[in-house]
Design an enzyme around this catalytic site. Structure first.
Site, PDB file in Angstrom:
ATOM      1  NE  ARG A   1      34.625  -7.687  16.137  1.00 38.30           N
ATOM      2  CZ  ARG A   1      33.751  -8.627  15.773  1.00 38.30           C
ATOM      3  NH1 ARG A   1      32.995  -9.202  16.696  1.00 38.30           N
ATOM      4  NH2 ARG A   1      33.652  -8.994  14.519  1.00 38.30           N
TER       5      ARG A   1
ATOM      6  CG  ASP B   1      35.774 -11.913  15.201  1.00 35.00           C
ATOM      7  OD1 ASP B   1      36.252 -11.382  14.181  1.00 35.00           O
ATOM      8  OD2 ASP B   1      34.561 -12.103  15.347  1.00 35.00           O
TER       9      ASP B   1
ATOM     10  CG  HIS C   1      34.305 -12.864  11.620  1.00 35.10           C
ATOM     11  ND1 HIS C   1      34.329 -11.524  11.935  1.00 35.10           N
ATOM     12  CD2 HIS C   1      33.177 -13.065  10.889  1.00 35.10           C
ATOM     13  CE1 HIS C   1      33.265 -10.928  11.429  1.00 35.10           C
ATOM     14  NE2 HIS C   1      32.552 -11.850  10.776  1.00 35.10           N
TER      15      HIS C   1
ATOM     16  CG  ASP D   1      29.076 -14.248  10.916  1.00 39.47           C
ATOM     17  OD1 ASP D   1      29.915 -15.067  11.341  1.00 39.47           O
ATOM     18  OD2 ASP D   1      29.024 -13.073  11.331  1.00 39.47           O
ATOM     19  CD  GLU D   2      29.544  -9.800   9.351  1.00 43.69           C
ATOM     20  OE1 GLU D   2      28.850  -8.772   9.342  1.00 43.69           O
ATOM     21  OE2 GLU D   2      30.452  -9.989  10.195  1.00 43.69           O
TER      22      GLU D   2
ATOM     23  CG  ASP E   1      26.471  -4.225  18.834  1.00 44.19           C
ATOM     24  OD1 ASP E   1      27.113  -4.014  17.793  1.00 44.19           O
ATOM     25  OD2 ASP E   1      25.516  -5.016  18.878  1.00 44.19           O
TER      26      ASP E   1
ATOM     27  CD  GLU F   1      32.270  -4.761  16.192  1.00 41.91           C
ATOM     28  OE1 GLU F   1      32.034  -5.353  15.139  1.00 41.91           O
ATOM     29  OE2 GLU F   1      31.480  -4.750  17.157  1.00 41.91           O
TER      30      GLU F   1
END
Length: 568
Positions: free
Chosen positions: A190, A219, A282, A345-346, A452, A502
């Site tokens: 990122r 990503d 991602h 994931d996600e 984070d 991020e």
């Protein structure tokens, strides 16, 4: 009573460093007072006051101190410990102002001895023995010797009065870690970090006995690793901001030669680098380069690096598997780590595979009931590639209707996959299921290990970045990776502190968000629970935070945990 001139000099430097924080923000006056208190008690400091992580067996010894002089040697039996000897040489020069000679071979006398009994680099146990006649660090491996040196450095840091006079207080430390895997993750996809910054991060983490660095290399926001067969991956995928430079934070990538250098640098410091290439979600950066890998219903939608999210590789597209076979082959050949992290994931499945006619045909052919079942097919093909490359796969433990339906305890992960628990609140369930299924587990629960997350209310800019909860230093320190269940500890490989970037754009912000919570996680990974106490820890971090200030490392000053001491 008056301090010695050397200790007084240390005391003055502490005041100057802490005054810097006072000038930045009024509330840091608390930190100034804390450091004044610590500096004022230098003459009463003892050699255990800076140990982080706390060793698992410490015995104070009676007798006179070991005195280091310019005639003291660092003695090693052979050149296999040359790097460790040079690390010790450098450390002693910084802390005592003496540059000692390194001697190889059988030497007798009042010297410093580094003794490795074998070359079994899996073993991390070390013994540190100090008496008036010698200072000896012995271990089964160079890794153990290295950790003994880090402990010695902290003994000297915490015992400033004796260190200033080149004395080392007698002690016996027998130590080995609670968990074999003690890692931090850097999200360089990122926001990119140059190699020099990653090396500084490795130096710092190694000093607290971390032994794994996970690099999140791909990503939606960027592809950061050179793949020689597909140069367009970095030519296009590594640049989310056409107006920016090629060294970040928005743009940049690591060449394979840079990564070889970085891997070798980390290995010298006994840090293993694990690459992470996130799939099947991602993946905007790779899909911007290879739009033909998108699902059929989405192949007319332009993918923009850093802006497009929720897109996935098409499970029914054989071209995807061919490309990733070539990518993973290069990655496996580059990284000596036994593991490759594949994300998993996600994944926004219904938006992608659920609307793709080709994926739906495949689902029907395989007799699957839901589109999410295609995750078994997708990773079945990917994992077979990884196994042929002699690597062990790691995936995020995703219990959100992908691998485990909400209405059952069906757990579809293959047993040879190591899982990482991360979703807040789901770690106990993940721990239970992995134990029953026979999977190894790495603990990175969001409520403890997501670095984070903001450290204090209104601690900008990360605060409310995406509705993140506050994770204080004390909260992180409360983390027991086994969640109080010693029986289930057997399948837990260790801990992982994650730093998703991020809102983290440079190295100063990376270390600010990592430390001092990274010190708490280091102790969670290394020290047995019976040797951990919050009251001890928050005092032992003070000398280490002072050293970070002296070394120019940014960190968040945990002023709030000391307020009671200032007020009393």
């Amino acid at each position: 009573r008056a301090l010695s001139s050397a200790a007084s000099d240390v005391y003055k430097r502490q005041i100057l460093c802490c005054t810097f924080y006072f000038k930045i923000e009024m509330k840091y006056i608390v930190v100034l007072l804390i450091c004044l208190m610590w500096g004022g008690s230098l003459s009463a400091q003892q050699n255990l006051s800076a140990l982080v992580p706390m060793p698992n067996h410490v015995e104070k010894q009676k007798g006179k101190a070991f005195v280091v002089t310019d005639k003291t040697w660092i003695v090693i039996r052979n050149a296999s410990l040359r790097f460790e000897a040079e690390e010790l040489q450098r450390m002693l020069e910084v802390q005592m102002g003496l540059r000692l000679n390194i001697q190889i071979g059988a030497v007798k006398g009042k010297h410093i001895y580094l003794i490795s009994n074998s070359q079994n680099e899996i073993l991390e146990h070390y013994r540190l023995r100090v008496n008036s006649k010698k200072l000896e660090i012995s271990a089964e491996s160079s890794k153990g010797i290295f950790y003994g040196i880090q402990t010695l450095a902290q003994l000297l840091l915490g015992d400033a009065e004796n260190t200033a006079h080149h004395r080392v207080t007698p002690v016996l430390i027998e130590d080995s870690p609670r968990f074999a895997f003690r890692g931090l993750m850097l999200d360089v996809a990122r926001h990119f970090l140059p190699v020099s910054d990653v090396k500084r991060f490795i130096d710092l983490m190694a000093s607290f006995k971390y032994n794994v660095l996970q690099l999140h290399l791909t990503d939606d926001q960027g592809w950061r690793i050179e793949i020689k067969q597909y140069p367009q991956l970095t030519k296009i995928g590594a640049f989310r901001n056409k107006k920016g430079s090629d060294q970040g934070p928005d743009n940049g990538y690591y060449t394979q030669e840079q990564l070889k250098d970085l891997i070798a640098y980390a290995a010298q410091r006994h840090v293993e680098i694990i690459p992470e290439l996130d799939i099947p979600g991602h993946t905007a950066a790779v899909l911007a380069v290879f739009p033909e890998m998108l699902c059929q219903s989405l192949n007319t939608v332009p993918v923009q690096i850093g802006k497009t999210t929720d897109v996935m590789m098409c499970a029914s597209n054989e071209h995807c598997y061919k490309i990733y076979q070539n990518i993973l082959t290069e990655v496996a050949g580059l990284f000596p780590s036994r593991s490759i992290h594949l994300g998993g994931d996600e994944a926004v499945i219904e938006k992608n595979w659920g609307k793709c006619s080709s994926c739906q045909v495949l689902k029907e052919k395989l007799g699957y009931q839901k589109s999410s079942d295609l995750m078994n097919y997708f990773f079945g093909k990917i994992l077979s590639i990884v196994r042929k490359l002699k690597k062990e796969p790691i995936l995020w433990c995703e219990l959100n209707n992908i691998w485990m339906p909400a209405d059952s305890y069906l757990f579809n992960y293959p047993k040879d996959v190591t899982l990482v628990s991360w979703r807040a609140g789901l770690t106990p369930l993940c721990q239970e299921l992995t134990q029953k299924n026979g999977n190894s587990l790495i603990m990175a629960p969001g409520e403890y290990a997501y670095l984070d997350y903001p450290q204090y209310k209104n601690d900008l800019p990360e605060y409310n970045n995406w509705g993140m909860p506050i994770t204080t230093l004390e909260k992180t320190y409360q983390f027991d990776p086994a969640y109080g269940d010693e029986f289930s500890e057997k399948h837990i490989r260790g801990v992982l502190g994650t730093l998703w970037s991020e809102a983290i754009k440079d190295f100063n912000r990376v270390t600010y968000m990592t430390y001092p919570r990274g010190l708490a996680l280091a102790e969670a990974g290394w020290t047995q629970m019976e040797h951990r106490t919050w009251s001890s820890f928050k005092q032992r971090i003070c000398p280490n935070l002072y050293k970070m200030m002296k070394d120019g490392i940014s960190f968040r000053v945990p002023f709030e945990i000391f307020s009671s001491y200032v007020c009393n």
